[in-house]
Design a protein around this motif. Sequence first.
Motif, PDB file in Angstrom:
ATOM      1  N   PHE A 180       0.804  -1.215   0.000  1.00 18.41           N
ATOM      2  CA  PHE A 180       0.000   0.000   0.000  1.00 18.41           C
ATOM      3  C   PHE A 180       0.842   1.271   0.000  1.00 18.41           C
ATOM      4  CE2 PHE A 180      -2.391  -3.336   2.148  1.00 18.41           C
ATOM      5  CZ  PHE A 180      -3.408  -3.482   1.213  1.00 18.41           C
ATOM      6  N   LEU A 181       2.162   1.143  -0.066  1.00 22.81           N
ATOM      7  CA  LEU A 181       2.995   2.328   0.020  1.00 22.81           C
ATOM      8  C   LEU A 181       2.814   3.261  -1.171  1.00 22.81           C
ATOM      9  CD1 LEU A 181       6.333   0.914   1.464  1.00 22.81           C
ATOM     10  CD2 LEU A 181       4.519   2.136   2.660  1.00 22.81           C
ATOM     11  N   THR A 243      -8.332  -3.641   3.245  1.00 22.05           N
ATOM     12  CA  THR A 243      -7.199  -4.531   3.063  1.00 22.05           C
ATOM     13  C   THR A 243      -6.103  -4.175   4.065  1.00 22.05           C
ATOM     14  OG1 THR A 243      -6.428  -3.017   1.360  1.00 22.05           O
ATOM     15  CG2 THR A 243      -7.613  -4.968   0.621  1.00 22.05           C
ATOM     16  N   GLY A 244      -5.197  -5.128   4.271  1.00 23.24           N
ATOM     17  CA  GLY A 244      -4.097  -4.947   5.213  1.00 23.24           C
ATOM     18  C   GLY A 244      -3.331  -6.249   5.253  1.00 23.24           C
ATOM     19  N   CYS A 249      -7.072  -9.021   6.969  1.00 23.67           N
ATOM     20  CA  CYS A 249      -7.522  -7.673   6.595  1.00 23.67           C
ATOM     21  C   CYS A 249      -7.546  -6.769   7.820  1.00 23.67           C
ATOM     22  CB  CYS A 249      -8.862  -7.740   5.880  1.00 23.67           C
ATOM     23  SG  CYS A 249      -8.728  -8.576   4.267  1.00 23.67           S
ATOM     24  N   HIS A 250      -8.442  -5.785   7.870  1.00 23.79           N
ATOM     25  CA  HIS A 250      -8.357  -4.786   8.934  1.00 23.79           C
ATOM     26  C   HIS A 250      -9.728  -4.163   9.167  1.00 23.79           C
ATOM     27  CE1 HIS A 250      -6.237  -2.033  11.567  1.00 23.79           C
ATOM     28  NE2 HIS A 250      -6.745  -0.976  10.942  1.00 23.79           N
ATOM     29  N   ALA A 251      -9.981  -3.762  10.418  1.00 26.97           N
ATOM     30  CA  ALA A 251     -11.234  -3.089  10.790  1.00 26.97           C
ATOM     31  C   ALA A 251     -10.906  -1.774  11.477  1.00 26.97           C
ATOM     32  CB  ALA A 251     -12.055  -3.978  11.717  1.00 26.97           C
ATOM     33  N   LEU A 287     -12.988  -2.551   1.533  1.00 31.56           N
ATOM     34  CA  LEU A 287     -13.786  -3.747   1.242  1.00 31.56           C
ATOM     35  C   LEU A 287     -15.272  -3.465   1.397  1.00 31.56           C
ATOM     36  CD1 LEU A 287     -11.662  -6.359   3.245  1.00 31.56           C
ATOM     37  CD2 LEU A 287     -11.516  -5.831   0.795  1.00 31.56           C
ATOM     38  N   GLY A 288     -15.604  -2.550   2.306  1.00 31.62           N
ATOM     39  CA  GLY A 288     -17.001  -2.239   2.589  1.00 31.62           C
ATOM     40  C   GLY A 288     -17.137  -1.820   4.043  1.00 31.62           C
TER      41      GLY A 288
END
Length: 292
Positions: A180-181, A243-244, A249-251, A287-288
Amino acid sequence: LSYKMEMFLLSVIIGFALIAVSQGYDSSAATTWAQSCAYGCTECPDDTTCGCTYFTTHALTHGSWGGGYEGTCKTLWTNFKNGKYAGWVKVSDNTVHKGDAVIMNNGHDGDASHCCVGTGTNLVSCHNPGKKDVAPSTTWYSGGYINAVYHYSGAAKEGEEPKEGEEESEEKSIPPPQSFLNDTSILKDTIISCSPYAADECNCVSYARDRQPKLPTGLSTCADKKSKVNSHSPSAGCVLFRTGDPTYCHAAYVTKVTSSSIYYDQANWTPCQCSSDTLSLSSSAILGYWCP
């Protein structure tokens, strides 16, 4: 004894005491013992009679850490966070070195459910399960992760307790994952206080649920998070899934939405810290959302 002889003996005793104090914690001794006892030894024969926390604190005791033995990883972690063990500091990027105390989520029983001793760079040894010089990820179930790594940096000054989160060097921000950079929609990750939810600083979902108590359970993996998406039109109070980590993934908790951007607070993007950040609403990283 003569007065001179008494003074001489007293000086010798004081000298040995000062030497002992100056030596501090011996990470090599802790490492050597942990490696020799990973699969059982007289002092710590098996996983049943010598679980992971007793094994870990036994190794630290062989390094003369002075903290004694603890029965559970949760207690050990709480004591580290409360500054009970003078001279020990939390490692900002979770890199493991020899003699470190490594607190982990085992993937089944929540945070601080497993702990090991660092026996090399990003290597640990432990009991329950018995492992020697392995990557931390091989000691937990699917979904496990490191909560925190604590390293001995030297004795605190007299009358001074080390502060929680204090580091050996200037605090540094850990960048997002490499993939993601180059995403220009991601702005600066700004560290914020986790209070009053510091207990969940190492778990993004738990922190998001602290901020939005209605958030459903069962959000471990990327697939879990995608299955709970119920909106693509966020507002403050929703939870962002993005994303992560490629597996989990990530919250994050949404704090504000504008015509072009979404603002959110999160935990564990920078390992075991809370932060605020911003994404473009059109970012491919999103993602949503789950909205109440």
